[in-house]
Write a protein that holds these residues in place. Structure first.
Motif, mmCIF file in Angstrom:
data_model
loop_
_atom_site.group_PDB
_atom_site.id
_atom_site.type_symbol
_atom_site.label_atom_id
_atom_site.label_comp_id
_atom_site.label_asym_id
_atom_site.label_seq_id
_atom_site.Cartn_x
_atom_site.Cartn_y
_atom_site.Cartn_z
ATOM 1 N N LYS A 58 12.476 5.528 6.677
ATOM 2 C CA LYS A 58 12.326 5.563 8.129
ATOM 3 C C LYS A 58 11.134 4.718 8.564
ATOM 4 O O LYS A 58 10.061 4.787 7.974
ATOM 5 C CB LYS A 58 12.128 7.006 8.598
ATOM 6 C CG LYS A 58 11.919 7.163 10.093
ATOM 7 C CD LYS A 58 11.688 8.620 10.450
ATOM 8 C CE LYS A 58 11.431 8.803 11.943
ATOM 9 N NZ LYS A 58 11.160 10.224 12.284
ATOM 10 N N SER A 59 11.335 3.942 9.606
ATOM 11 C CA SER A 59 10.245 3.142 10.159
ATOM 12 C C SER A 59 9.316 4.026 10.986
ATOM 13 O O SER A 59 9.759 4.749 11.878
ATOM 14 C CB SER A 59 10.795 2.020 11.038
ATOM 15 O OG SER A 59 9.738 1.317 11.678
ATOM 16 N N GLY A 101 3.640 1.111 19.531
ATOM 17 C CA GLY A 101 4.864 0.402 19.878
ATOM 18 C C GLY A 101 5.353 -0.581 18.837
ATOM 19 O O GLY A 101 6.330 -1.306 19.085
ATOM 20 N N GLN A 102 4.696 -0.635 17.654
ATOM 21 C CA GLN A 102 5.098 -1.579 16.627
ATOM 22 C C GLN A 102 5.321 -0.865 15.296
ATOM 23 O O GLN A 102 4.754 0.188 15.039
ATOM 24 C CB GLN A 102 4.018 -2.656 16.443
ATOM 25 C CG GLN A 102 3.810 -3.534 17.666
ATOM 26 C CD GLN A 102 2.784 -4.621 17.397
ATOM 27 O OE1 GLN A 102 1.891 -4.459 16.560
ATOM 28 N NE2 GLN A 102 2.895 -5.735 18.095
ATOM 29 N N HIS A 103 6.165 -1.486 14.466
ATOM 30 C CA HIS A 103 6.376 -0.946 13.119
ATOM 31 C C HIS A 103 5.051 -0.940 12.365
ATOM 32 O O HIS A 103 4.321 -1.932 12.350
ATOM 33 C CB HIS A 103 7.400 -1.787 12.362
ATOM 34 C CG HIS A 103 7.494 -1.444 10.903
ATOM 35 N ND1 HIS A 103 8.218 -0.367 10.447
ATOM 36 C CD2 HIS A 103 6.922 -2.016 9.812
ATOM 37 C CE1 HIS A 103 8.093 -0.296 9.127
ATOM 38 N NE2 HIS A 103 7.319 -1.285 8.720
ATOM 39 N N TRP A 104 4.747 0.188 11.726
ATOM 40 C CA TRP A 104 3.496 0.320 10.980
ATOM 41 C C TRP A 104 3.725 0.584 9.497
ATOM 42 O O TRP A 104 3.002 0.073 8.646
ATOM 43 C CB TRP A 104 2.654 1.451 11.577
ATOM 44 C CG TRP A 104 1.411 1.747 10.809
ATOM 45 C CD1 TRP A 104 0.272 0.992 10.773
ATOM 46 C CD2 TRP A 104 1.194 2.852 9.920
ATOM 47 N NE1 TRP A 104 -0.649 1.570 9.923
ATOM 48 C CE2 TRP A 104 -0.115 2.711 9.391
ATOM 49 C CE3 TRP A 104 1.964 3.955 9.544
ATOM 50 C CZ2 TRP A 104 -0.661 3.617 8.492
ATOM 51 C CZ3 TRP A 104 1.433 4.866 8.644
ATOM 52 C CH2 TRP A 104 0.133 4.693 8.130
ATOM 53 N N ALA A 105 4.741 1.391 9.178
ATOM 54 C CA ALA A 105 4.963 1.760 7.783
ATOM 55 C C ALA A 105 6.404 2.199 7.588
ATOM 56 O O ALA A 105 7.106 2.569 8.537
ATOM 57 C CB ALA A 105 4.015 2.893 7.377
ATOM 58 N N VAL A 156 -0.951 -6.533 4.704
ATOM 59 C CA VAL A 156 -0.704 -5.218 4.122
ATOM 60 C C VAL A 156 0.624 -4.677 4.640
ATOM 61 O O VAL A 156 0.860 -4.637 5.851
ATOM 62 C CB VAL A 156 -1.831 -4.224 4.467
ATOM 63 C CG1 VAL A 156 -1.510 -2.825 3.937
ATOM 64 C CG2 VAL A 156 -3.160 -4.713 3.893
ATOM 65 N N VAL A 157 1.499 -4.276 3.714
ATOM 66 C CA VAL A 157 2.734 -3.587 4.078
ATOM 67 C C VAL A 157 2.665 -2.191 3.480
ATOM 68 O O VAL A 157 2.246 -2.014 2.331
ATOM 69 C CB VAL A 157 3.985 -4.346 3.586
ATOM 70 C CG1 VAL A 157 4.105 -5.679 4.312
ATOM 71 C CG2 VAL A 157 3.958 -4.569 2.079
ATOM 72 N N VAL A 158 3.043 -1.199 4.256
ATOM 73 C CA VAL A 158 2.909 0.201 3.841
ATOM 74 C C VAL A 158 4.281 0.801 3.577
ATOM 75 O O VAL A 158 5.151 0.796 4.459
ATOM 76 C CB VAL A 158 2.176 1.030 4.915
ATOM 77 C CG1 VAL A 158 2.039 2.479 4.467
ATOM 78 C CG2 VAL A 158 0.799 0.427 5.208
ATOM 79 N N LEU A 212 0.846 -1.197 0.000
ATOM 80 C CA LEU A 212 0.000 0.000 0.000
ATOM 81 C C LEU A 212 0.878 1.242 0.000
ATOM 82 O O LEU A 212 1.809 1.360 0.809
ATOM 83 C CB LEU A 212 -0.902 0.002 1.237
ATOM 84 C CG LEU A 212 -1.794 1.235 1.441
ATOM 85 C CD1 LEU A 212 -2.766 1.408 0.290
ATOM 86 C CD2 LEU A 212 -2.547 1.126 2.768
ATOM 87 N N THR A 213 0.587 2.165 -0.902
ATOM 88 C CA THR A 213 1.330 3.417 -0.990
ATOM 89 C C THR A 213 0.359 4.534 -1.367
ATOM 90 O O THR A 213 -0.841 4.324 -1.491
ATOM 91 C CB THR A 213 2.481 3.298 -2.001
ATOM 92 O OG1 THR A 213 3.338 4.453 -1.913
ATOM 93 C CG2 THR A 213 1.958 3.165 -3.423
ATOM 94 N N ASN A 214 0.880 5.746 -1.580
ATOM 95 C CA ASN A 214 0.035 6.864 -1.997
ATOM 96 C C ASN A 214 0.915 8.018 -2.448
ATOM 97 O O ASN A 214 2.137 7.879 -2.541
ATOM 98 C CB ASN A 214 -0.906 7.307 -0.860
ATOM 99 C CG ASN A 214 -0.177 7.986 0.293
ATOM 100 O OD1 ASN A 214 1.058 8.005 0.351
ATOM 101 N ND2 ASN A 214 -0.931 8.529 1.231
#
Length: 267
Positions: A68-69, A74-78, A43-45, A19-21
């Motif tokens: 950058k993460s 508290g967790q990696h999102w994108a 889904v990976v962003v 997923l991107t934009n």
């Protein structure tokens, strides 16, 4: 249109979705779409760190890309990339997830329609084109601009369309452009499968002067000199319909190419 609780695909077509934009990693349309796409698979962003609207298919060559993460709860999102939408897709497929193949690329939800010739300027569509370059089924998703845009409702519509596309073998590796008018988020939507409109918009500028007396020009929205074709994405959107258009990035005019052998052009 189905509700999110009941929309689950067979496990046999579970997939990894990139997923991107072009509105940036913190855009509400991206978050809403990501939430709905998780009903289809993982889904990976990977999205631009800042807004990249209108950058088209630009690629960063003369400077390094930083990635950058972004963390939530508290967790990696994108991953936030300091580049263009096309950079994000290229970097994700070629490097970040080279050992975990991407099955589907979805770009959006853009805050503003990308219909007609606007697909040529759109960073949202360019990200989907980049995915198709890699042979991955790719969909660009855009919502009509509205200060009170309902991205949640648009994301459900997008999820249903994307979910239908991935069930079709003919859609594999193809490129699609999906546009959602505001009207479709307010009442039961209707989907029109239509060609891209070719009417040219926005040919006018307003000439102004800055405080120093220097001229500058502000691009204006203006209607085309000729009305758009009756059967096109632009017209269908005006009628309140969601539009889906298959696109291609091969710009070669094949019939003309074949006839040019008889032109006797020489150096």
């Amino acid at each position: 249109m189905t509700d999110s609780a009941s929309f689950l695909l067979d496990k046999t077509i579970a997939m990894r979705i990139l997923l991107t934009n072009d509105d940036g990693v913190f855009a509400p349309g991206l978050a809403a779409l990501g939430q709905q796409l998780r009903h289809l698979g993982e889904v990976v962003v990977v999205a631009p760190a800042t807004e990249q609207s209108g950058v088209g298919h630009s690629i960063t060559f003369l400077s390094p890309l930083t990635c950058k993460s972004i963390r939530r709860d508290g967790q990696h999102w994108a991953w936030a990339v300091d580049g263009s939408p096309a950079d994000c897709v290229k970097l994700a497929i070629a490097e970040l997830f080279k050992d975990d193949p991407i099955d589907l690329v979805v770009s959006g939800i853009n805050n503003g329609l990308n219909a007609g010739v606007n697909v040529l300027y759109s960073g949202t569509v360019a990200a989907a084109i980049e995915g198709a370059f890699f042979g991955v089924t790719s969909v660009a998703v855009s919502l009509e601009y509205d200060p009170d845009a309902d991205f949640q409702a648009a994301a459900v519509i997008a999820r249903d369309v994307v979910g239908g596309l991935v069930k079709r073998p003919e859609a594999s590796g193809r490129l699609f452009n999906l546009n959602i008018p505001t009207a479709a988020t307010l009442s039961p939507p209707h989907l029109s499968i239509v060609p891209m409109g070719l009417a040219q918009y926005g040919r006018m500028y307003e000439k102004r002067q800055d405080p120093g007396g220097r001229d500058y020009y502000w691009a204006l929205w203006s209607e085309p000199e000729k009305p758009p074709a009756e059967h096109s994405d632009v017209t269908a959107l005006r009628n309140g319909n969601v539009t889906l258009t298959p696109l291609q990035f091969d710009l070669t005019v094949q019939p003309l190419l074949e006839s040019m052998d008889d032109w006797e052009l020489e150096l």
